[in-house]
Every structure is written in structure tokens, then in C-alpha cells.
Design a protein around this motif. Structure first.
Motif, PDB file in Angstrom:
ATOM      1  N   LEU A   1      11.874   6.119 -14.195  1.00 56.14           N
ATOM      2  CA  LEU A   1      12.098   5.144 -13.117  1.00 56.14           C
ATOM      3  C   LEU A   1      12.300   5.821 -11.770  1.00 56.14           C
ATOM      4  N   VAL A   2      12.937   6.992 -11.799  1.00 60.08           N
ATOM      5  CA  VAL A   2      13.150   7.696 -10.528  1.00 60.08           C
ATOM      6  C   VAL A   2      11.808   8.088  -9.926  1.00 60.08           C
ATOM      7  N   THR A   3      10.902   8.561 -10.774  1.00 59.73           N
ATOM      8  CA  THR A   3       9.569   8.921 -10.280  1.00 59.73           C
ATOM      9  C   THR A   3       8.932   7.711  -9.585  1.00 59.73           C
ATOM     10  N   TYR A   4       8.998   6.573 -10.273  1.00 66.42           N
ATOM     11  CA  TYR A   4       8.336   5.395  -9.708  1.00 66.42           C
ATOM     12  C   TYR A   4       9.027   4.912  -8.432  1.00 66.42           C
ATOM     13  N   SER A   5      10.343   4.958  -8.402  1.00 63.45           N
ATOM     14  CA  SER A   5      10.969   4.473  -7.164  1.00 63.45           C
ATOM     15  C   SER A   5      10.700   5.440  -6.014  1.00 63.45           C
ATOM     16  N   THR A   6      10.585   6.735  -6.339  1.00 60.93           N
ATOM     17  CA  THR A   6      10.237   7.715  -5.307  1.00 60.93           C
ATOM     18  C   THR A   6       8.879   7.379  -4.695  1.00 60.93           C
ATOM     19  N   LEU A   7       7.913   7.153  -5.569  1.00 63.16           N
ATOM     20  CA  LEU A   7       6.568   6.859  -5.073  1.00 63.16           C
ATOM     21  C   LEU A   7       6.529   5.496  -4.383  1.00 63.16           C
ATOM     22  N   LEU A   8       7.261   4.542  -4.958  1.00 63.14           N
ATOM     23  CA  LEU A   8       7.291   3.208  -4.341  1.00 63.14           C
ATOM     24  C   LEU A   8       7.836   3.266  -2.919  1.00 63.14           C
ATOM     25  N   SER A   9       8.810   4.143  -2.716  1.00 59.08           N
ATOM     26  CA  SER A   9       9.379   4.191  -1.368  1.00 59.08           C
ATOM     27  C   SER A   9       8.344   4.716  -0.374  1.00 59.08           C
ATOM     28  N   GLY A  10       7.365   5.463  -0.892  1.00 57.42           N
ATOM     29  CA  GLY A  10       6.284   5.929  -0.022  1.00 57.42           C
ATOM     30  C   GLY A  10       5.348   4.808   0.403  1.00 57.42           C
ATOM     31  N   CYS A  11       5.374   3.707  -0.337  1.00 64.15           N
ATOM     32  CA  CYS A  11       4.480   2.590  -0.008  1.00 64.15           C
ATOM     33  C   CYS A  11       4.942   1.840   1.233  1.00 64.15           C
ATOM     34  N   ARG A  12       6.160   2.126   1.668  1.00 61.17           N
ATOM     35  CA  ARG A  12       6.695   1.346   2.776  1.00 61.17           C
ATOM     36  C   ARG A  12       5.939   1.582   4.073  1.00 61.17           C
ATOM     37  N   LYS A  13       5.507   2.809   4.261  1.00 62.00           N
ATOM     38  CA  LYS A  13       4.943   3.108   5.582  1.00 62.00           C
ATOM     39  C   LYS A  13       3.452   3.409   5.563  1.00 62.00           C
ATOM     40  N   VAL A  14       2.767   2.968   4.513  1.00 66.31           N
ATOM     41  CA  VAL A  14       1.325   3.231   4.509  1.00 66.31           C
ATOM     42  C   VAL A  14       0.549   1.919   4.547  1.00 66.31           C
ATOM     43  N   LYS A  15      -0.696   2.076   4.915  1.00 60.06           N
ATOM     44  CA  LYS A  15      -1.589   0.913   4.941  1.00 60.06           C
ATOM     45  C   LYS A  15      -1.724   0.359   3.525  1.00 60.06           C
ATOM     46  N   ASN A  16      -1.825  -0.927   3.401  1.00 58.89           N
ATOM     47  CA  ASN A  16      -1.928  -1.593   2.095  1.00 58.89           C
ATOM     48  C   ASN A  16      -0.821  -1.136   1.151  1.00 58.89           C
ATOM     49  N   GLY A  17       0.344  -0.859   1.750  1.00 59.49           N
ATOM     50  CA  GLY A  17       1.459  -0.358   0.952  1.00 59.49           C
ATOM     51  C   GLY A  17       1.813  -1.291  -0.186  1.00 59.49           C
ATOM     52  N   TYR A  18       1.721  -2.583   0.078  1.00 59.42           N
ATOM     53  CA  TYR A  18       2.149  -3.539  -0.939  1.00 59.42           C
ATOM     54  C   TYR A  18       1.247  -3.489  -2.172  1.00 59.42           C
ATOM     55  N   SER A  19      -0.051  -3.406  -1.941  1.00 53.97           N
ATOM     56  CA  SER A  19      -0.940  -3.399  -3.120  1.00 53.97           C
ATOM     57  C   SER A  19      -0.782  -2.100  -3.900  1.00 53.97           C
ATOM     58  N   LYS A  20      -0.516  -1.011  -3.173  1.00 54.91           N
ATOM     59  CA  LYS A  20      -0.263   0.249  -3.874  1.00 54.91           C
ATOM     60  C   LYS A  20       1.029   0.154  -4.688  1.00 54.91           C
ATOM     61  N   ALA A  21       2.012  -0.512  -4.108  1.00 58.08           N
ATOM     62  CA  ALA A  21       3.274  -0.695  -4.821  1.00 58.08           C
ATOM     63  C   ALA A  21       3.039  -1.499  -6.102  1.00 58.08           C
ATOM     64  N   MET A  22       2.195  -2.517  -5.982  1.00 52.45           N
ATOM     65  CA  MET A  22       1.922  -3.347  -7.161  1.00 52.45           C
ATOM     66  C   MET A  22       1.269  -2.535  -8.287  1.00 52.45           C
ATOM     67  N   GLN A  23       0.379  -1.620  -7.877  1.00 50.80           N
ATOM     68  CA  GLN A  23      -0.265  -0.760  -8.889  1.00 50.80           C
ATOM     69  C   GLN A  23       0.785   0.064  -9.632  1.00 50.80           C
ATOM     70  N   LEU A  24       1.729   0.597  -8.850  1.00 52.51           N
ATOM     71  CA  LEU A  24       2.762   1.430  -9.473  1.00 52.51           C
ATOM     72  C   LEU A  24       3.662   0.604 -10.392  1.00 52.51           C
ATOM     73  N   VAL A  25       3.986  -0.603  -9.955  1.00 55.55           N
ATOM     74  CA  VAL A  25       4.828  -1.473 -10.783  1.00 55.55           C
ATOM     75  C   VAL A  25       4.106  -1.775 -12.094  1.00 55.55           C
ATOM     76  N   GLN A  26       2.812  -2.055 -11.964  1.00 58.65           N
ATOM     77  CA  GLN A  26       1.998  -2.322 -13.165  1.00 58.65           C
ATOM     78  C   GLN A  26       2.070  -1.131 -14.117  1.00 58.65           C
ATOM     79  N   GLU A  27       1.912   0.049 -13.523  1.00 57.41           N
ATOM     80  CA  GLU A  27       1.892   1.259 -14.340  1.00 57.41           C
ATOM     81  C   GLU A  27       3.223   1.474 -15.061  1.00 57.41           C
ATOM     82  N   LEU A  28       4.323   1.272 -14.346  1.00 55.34           N
ATOM     83  CA  LEU A  28       5.620   1.517 -14.987  1.00 55.34           C
ATOM     84  C   LEU A  28       5.861   0.498 -16.093  1.00 55.34           C
TER      85      LEU A  28
END
Length: 659
Positions: free
Chosen positions: A200-227
DNA sequence: GTAGGGTTAG
């Protein structure tokens, strides 16, 4: 390929070593005792000694004399002014966890030199374990030195240690913190291939990177799906990160829905969750929802902290509720929550963007008078506000004042300064700022390029603007079409048609759809400059977007002086555009061929092609051909073709009359 | 397991 090589593409352009790290310990710092690393170590040692006093068989038992030696050695290292020699002197007394604790001690004090020096020593003397790497990498992330973090990671000799989840999480977090989201994802995939089991720490680390990138939300969704596919379940921190991502991506409804989902799953929201949802409400200044949320929060027994109140101030400021904002700011001051510039910045920014420049200035002055701690944000807001409201000289003055008194720069500040100097045409200062950027290895971003190019155009330094565009494109930035279009015209008019064409091509290959008129402008420009080969390319690719008159002008020029071997191809292209081909163009082609008897074959091909497609030469061309046909040695053939064309055109004309 | 994750500003 190692991690360094993998990430180096993204890292070669320097990171943004923004505002240097705090010199004093953070307020909520975990090392509040005088010698925390020491207490931490010794608590453990004593616990061991006293909890198992009878286990004398254990060789690890630490006797008080031993522990006091360690205590002294740790204190000596932490206070040392010559780390290397102190470390050698106490070698043998300290254990790996002691070194790790000292590393954290220096790290929390942001003493980067010591952190690196100690870590080097630990590497050299093989006194490290997974926690040493993990901590060192974390601190390199905080000190904006991802390169060193990657080097440390690559230096790990043991393959299984390289996929230690804690080390991997630290490295991914380091990249994310330094704006290298893309490389963190690439590295993450590599790590998984090598055997990492993300948690979970890995995923939250990467998820926090989605905050400041383009299409961050869809990237976040991919990670949530993966976890979720991995059978992991979202916890409070993951929800916190998701809420922050929604807020940063202006997705208020999604934030609300995650907030609800989290509560439904029995996870009570904490201050992090409330502040992120509040932040989502600040996007459109929805103070009604914000106030209700704060009340809900209070009812649940949570006490609003500095961040909650500051975020509420942001909601008010964004919503234009300046009276409420001021009241809240006063409250923050009373609570001691306004010691740094954050709340002032929020209000100043709101005021400035609502056009209240005088109130912004007043608040800025008040801040200064109260000696509020500043990292430059307030200056940046004020300089931008002055420039936006047309007070250019004042903006420039404040920029100068900032440079004279502060030595803290980051990319946004440098861009702000550049804009201020460009606005007043202060070329010397512009160059100085660029020098500072270079010296500090802060790489320019899209904004920097845009500011400079606009400025160079305004100063009629078109070639300089061109070179800047080239640089911008070379670094993979999307070009601004309006700016490029105007530069293309200016370059054309000032004798740089090839450069104009080059800008056009950069624009064309970078973007799917361009404004229609640009192709015609480009064509006209190339024709005027006699660059007919390039013009042919533009014409062929964009015929439907170019007016008949421009096409005609191009075609006539091409017949006169373009590559003779391509003349027939130009006709075919024109034919494909399904537009009437102007007889002048045929005439120009015939005249050209008449001057080149060695190209008879091409002439004959053209005439035959014309017959096949229902075209015929005009009378003056026909006369010209008949008069000169002896030159070609194909007198008979040419006469036949012409007479065929002639008959055909008569037939056509009589058909039209009948109709 | 000595370690790694989420909130406010230009």
C-alpha cells in the motif's frame, strides 16, 4: 539497464532545487529531545537488557558499560566537526542501527553534507542494511538530489535488497517528490519485473505523484485498479492521497464520492481527508459546502488545525468573500497560525485575481511590517499582480528588490522575474536571470520559453525568437500555435524563410490539428522566397486548406523556376484537388519545357496526361508548341496530340452550348 | 524489521 540509466533521460535536465531546506527543525519534528537518535537506540538497548536479563546465553546482551560507550560515541559523531576521523575513532563501538539513527539525525536537521559523508563512510565500511539505503534515499529526495538517490540504489550489491519494498518505496517517493512521475512509473515497472511485491505504501507513493501531472486522475485510477487486482485494500492514507488528487485535478464530485465511499467502508475521515475535500471546494470557492464540512468535522470531534483553517481561508479567497477571509486571517493570527506567509499569500492571490490591486499591495505591506516569514511566494504573487494590472515599472522594481535581498530562486520565481523584466524591456536583467537559471541548473519550462519568445518577438529579435523555439521544441515542449504563426510571418518578412518553414514543421509535427490559415500563409511565404521545393511539400499535404489563388501563384512560380522534373507531379497534385487548373499554369509549363529540349519526354507525358484527363492547352500555348515542335524531334506526335485536344475541346464546348 | 505513504501558497 540500471535504474540510473533508466531515469537519467528525465534527470539530465536539472531538477528544481527550490527554496533551500529549512535551517531549523520542523515544528512537529520527531526529534524534539536533545539527543533523539541516542535515546531511540538506548531505549531499545535497555529494553533488551532489562526484559531478558537471564538470557545470558545471548551474545547480543548490551551491558550498561557498553551502552554508555555507545551513547558517548553517538554523541561524539553527531557533534563532530570532522566526521571521517570521528567515525574511524569510534568504529567497533557502534552498530548499524546506530549509524542509521545518526543518519536520520542529520537528515532531520537537513544537514545534507553530513548525511552524504556518513553514508559514504557506511558504504565504504559495509555498515549498512536496508534501512540505511531507505533513509538515505528518502533524504536525497527531500534535498532535491534524485541523482544521488539513484546512484545509491544502483550501488546496492545484493539483488534481493534491490527489490526490498522499503528501499523501492523510498526511491519511488524520491522521484515523485522531485517531479519525476514518469520515470517513477517506469522504474516501478522495472522493479516489479525484478521481483518487487508492491504494498500500500508503494501505491500511495505513486498515487501522490498523480497530483501534479497531466491526466493525473486517470493515472491514479489505473493504480487503484492495479492495487485492487493484487488483492490489496485501500486504507485511510490511500483515500487521503486520492482525495488530494481529485482536489488537484478539480474533480470535486469525485472527491465527494471517495469521501463517502471511505465512510461507508467504516474508515472515519481524519484531518487529512477533511482538508483535501475542503481544498476541492476551494476550486470554485464553494464556501457553503466548505462551511458545512467544517461543521461536520467539528461534530465528529475533530478540532480544526492550521491546515484546515488555512484551506478554509483559501475557499473564501477563491470565492471572493474577502471580508470573511480577513476575519479568518485575523483568527489565524490570534492562534499563531499565521507565522508564515501561506495564509497571506492565499488572500493576496485572491485579491489580485479579483483585480483589487490596492488591497493586495496593502496586505503585502502589512505582511512585511509584521515580519511574516517568507520564502518568496508573496513576492512572486505581488510581482505578477503588479504586472497583470499594468503597473509594469512597479513590478520591475519589486523584482529587483527581491533579487537584491533574497537568494532563493525556483523556476516559478525566475519566470516571474523574467516576465517583469520582459514587460519593461529590460534586456540586461532578462539576460541576468537567464544566467542565474543556468548557474543553478534550473531548467526552463514551457512558461519560460513562452515568456522569452513573446519578448524577443516584441523586440523584433526574430532570429533569437526562432532559436528559442528550436530549443523549446528540442526539449519536447508543445509549441504555442498563435505565437508560432506570428513568428512565421515575421521571420518570412525579415528574410528568414527557411527558419519560418522550420517553425512551421515543428508546429505541424507537434500538433494534430492546426489552424487552417497557417498552411496558406506558409505557402505564400515560401513561394515569395523562391523555396519551391518546400512550398511543394506544403501544397501537396494541405491542398484542401489552401485557396485557389494561392495554389495558382505557387503553380505558376513552380513552372517557371521549380524543379523541372517535378512539374508533371505538380499537375497531378493539382488535379487531385479537383479544382479547375488555370490555363496560365499549363502555359507556364509549356514555356518552361520549350527552353529545355532534353526534357521532351516529360513534355509529351504532360500533353498525353492532359488529353486523358480532359484538359487542353490554350491557343497561345498551342501556337508556341507548333512553332517550336521541330526542336523536339517529335513534330508529328505533338501535332497529333494537339489536334486531338483541340477536337475534344470543341466537342465539349458545343455540348455546353446545347445544355 | 532499524524503513517507506496522504492536507494549505506563486
Amino acid at each position: 539497464m540500471d535504474a540510473l540509466a533508466l531515469a537519467v533521460g528525465c534527470l539530465s535536465s536539472p531538477t528544481t532545487p527550490f527554496l533551500s531546506p529549512p535551517r531549523s527543525l520542523p515544528r512537529n519534528h520527531k526529534y524534539t529531545r536533545r539527543n533523539p537518535a541516542l535515546s531511540k537506540t538506548l531505549d531499545k538497548s535497555h529494553a533488551f537488557t532489562f526484559a531478558a536479563p537471564s538470557s545470558s546465553s545471548s551474545p547480543a546482551t548490551i551491558r550498561p558499560s557498553n551502552s554508555s560507550a555507545r551513547r558517548a560515541a553517538i554523541a561524539e559523531v553527531e557533534a563532530s566537526t570532522d566526521l571521517d576521523s570521528t567515525l574511524s575513532r569510534v568504529e567497533g563501538i557502534l552498530q548499524v542501527q546506530d549509524y542509521n539513527n545518526i543518519l536520520c539525525y542529520f537528515g532531520e536537521l537537513r544537514r545534507w553534507t553530513e548525511v552524504s559523508q556518513l553514508f559514504d563512510w557506511m558504504q565504504k565500511h559495509k555498515k549498512l542494511n536496508f534501512a540505511s539505503y531507505s533513509s538515505f534515499i528518502k533524504y536525497m529526495g527531500i534535498s532535491h538530489n534524485p541523482m544521488k538517490a539513484l546512484q545509491a540504489y544502483d550501488s546496492i550489491p545484493d539483488k534481493s535488497l534491490k527489490v526490498n519494498v522499503s528501499i523501492c518505496n523510498s526511491l519511488l517517493g524520491c522521484l515523485v517528490k522531485n517531479g519525476r512521475f514518469e520515470s517513477s512509473i517506469k522504474l516501478f515497472n522495472r522493479m516489479k519485473d525484478d521481483g518487487l511485491s508492491p504494498d500500500l505504501v508503494t501505491y500511495s507513493t505513486l498515487l501522490s505523484g498523480c497530483r501534479k501531472v497531466k491526466n493525473g486522475y486517470s493515472k491514479a485510477m489505473q493504480l487503484v485498479q492495479e492495487l485492487e487486482n493484487k488483492g490489496l485494500h485501500m486504507d485511510g492514507v490511500i483515500y487521503g492521497t486520492l482525495l488530494a488528487t481529485c482536489a488537484s485535478n478539480n474533480l470535486c464530485e469525485e472527491a465527494e464520492s471517495y469521501f463517502q465511499q471511505m465512510k461507508d467502508e467504516g474508515c472515519p475521515p481524519n484531518l487529512f481527508h477533511y482538508s483535501s475535500l475542503l481544498n476541492a471546494y476551494s476550486v470554485d470557492g464553494n464556501y457553503m459546502k466548505a462551511e458545512k464540512l467544517v461543521n461536520d468535522m467539528k461534530s465528529s470531534g475533530l478540532v480544526p488545525n492550521k491546515v484546515i483553517l488555512t484551506t478554509l481561508l483559501k475557499v473564501y479567497a477563491r470565492g471572493g468573500l474577502f471580508e470573511k477571509s480577513k476575519e479568518l486571517l485575523a483568527e489565524l493570527e490570534l492562534l499563531g497560525y499565521a507565522e508564515d506567509e501561506m495564509p497571506y499569500c492565499l488572500l493576496m492571490d485572491g485579491l489580485a485575481k479579483a483585480g483589487h490591486i490596492h488591497e493586495t499591495k496593502a496586505l503585502f505591506a502589512e505582511m512585511k511590517q509584521k515580519h511574516v516569514k517568507s520564502d518568496g511566494y508573496a513576492h512572486s504573487i505581488m510581482i505578477s499582480a503588479l504586472c497583470r494590472s499594468g503597473l509594469l515599472k512597479e513590478g520591475r522594481m519589486l523584482a529587483k528588490e527581491f533579487e537584491a535581498n533574497c537568494n532563493k530562486y525556483d523556476l516559478v520565481m525566475l519566470n516571474t522575474l523574467l516576465r517583469a523584466y520582459c514587460n519593461t524591456g529590460d534586456m540586461d536583467s532578462v539576460m541576468q536571470v537567464l544566467g542565474k537559471m543556468d548557474k543553478r541548473a534550473i531548467s526552463p519550462d514551457w512558461n519560460t520559453f513562452h515568456i522569452l519568445i513573446k519578448y524577443f518577438c516584441k523586440e523584433k529579435l526574430y532570429h533569437l525568437a526562432y532559436r528559442t523555439i528550436e530549443d523549446m521544441h528540442g526539449r519536447g515542449h508543445q509549441l504555442n500555435e498563435d505565437l508560432c504563426s506570428s513568428l512565421i510571418l515575421q521571420l518570412g518578412q525579415s528574410g528568414f524563410p527557411s527558419e519560418a518553414f522550420s517553425v512551421y514543421n515543428m508546429l505541424r509535427y507537434g500538433k494534430r490539428t492546426l489552424c487552417k490559415s497557417i498552411h496558406e500563409k506558409m505557402l505564400d511565404l515560401l513561394v515569395a522566397a523562391g523555396l519551391l521545393k518546400d512550398a511543394y511539400v506544403v501544397m501537396k499535404d494541405n491542398m484542401e486548406r489552401i485557396s485557389t489563388s494561392s495554389l495558382d501563384k505557387f503553380a505558376v512560380s513552380f513552372m517557371r523556376s521549380g524543379n523541372i522534373n517535378l512539374i508533371n507531379d505538380v499537375f497531378k497534385a493539382l488535379h487531385r484537388s479537383r479544382r479547375q487548373i488555370n490555363p496560365d499554369i499549363f502555359h507556364a509549363a509549356v514555356s518552361r519545357y520549350l527552353g529545355k529540349p532534353e526534357k521532351t519526354e516529360l513534355l509529351l507525358q504532360l500533353l498525353q496526361w492532359m488529353s486523358r484527363h480532359g484538359y487542353c492547352v490554350d491557343s497561345s500555348s498551342r501556337n508556341l508548341l507548333l512553332k517550336n515542335s521541330h526542336l523536339f524531334g517529335q513534330k508529328q506526335l505533338i501535332a497529333e496530340i494537339l489536334s486531338k485536344q483541340h477536337m475534344m475541346s470543341r466537342k465539349l464546348r458545343s455540348q455546353e452550348v446545347k445544355k
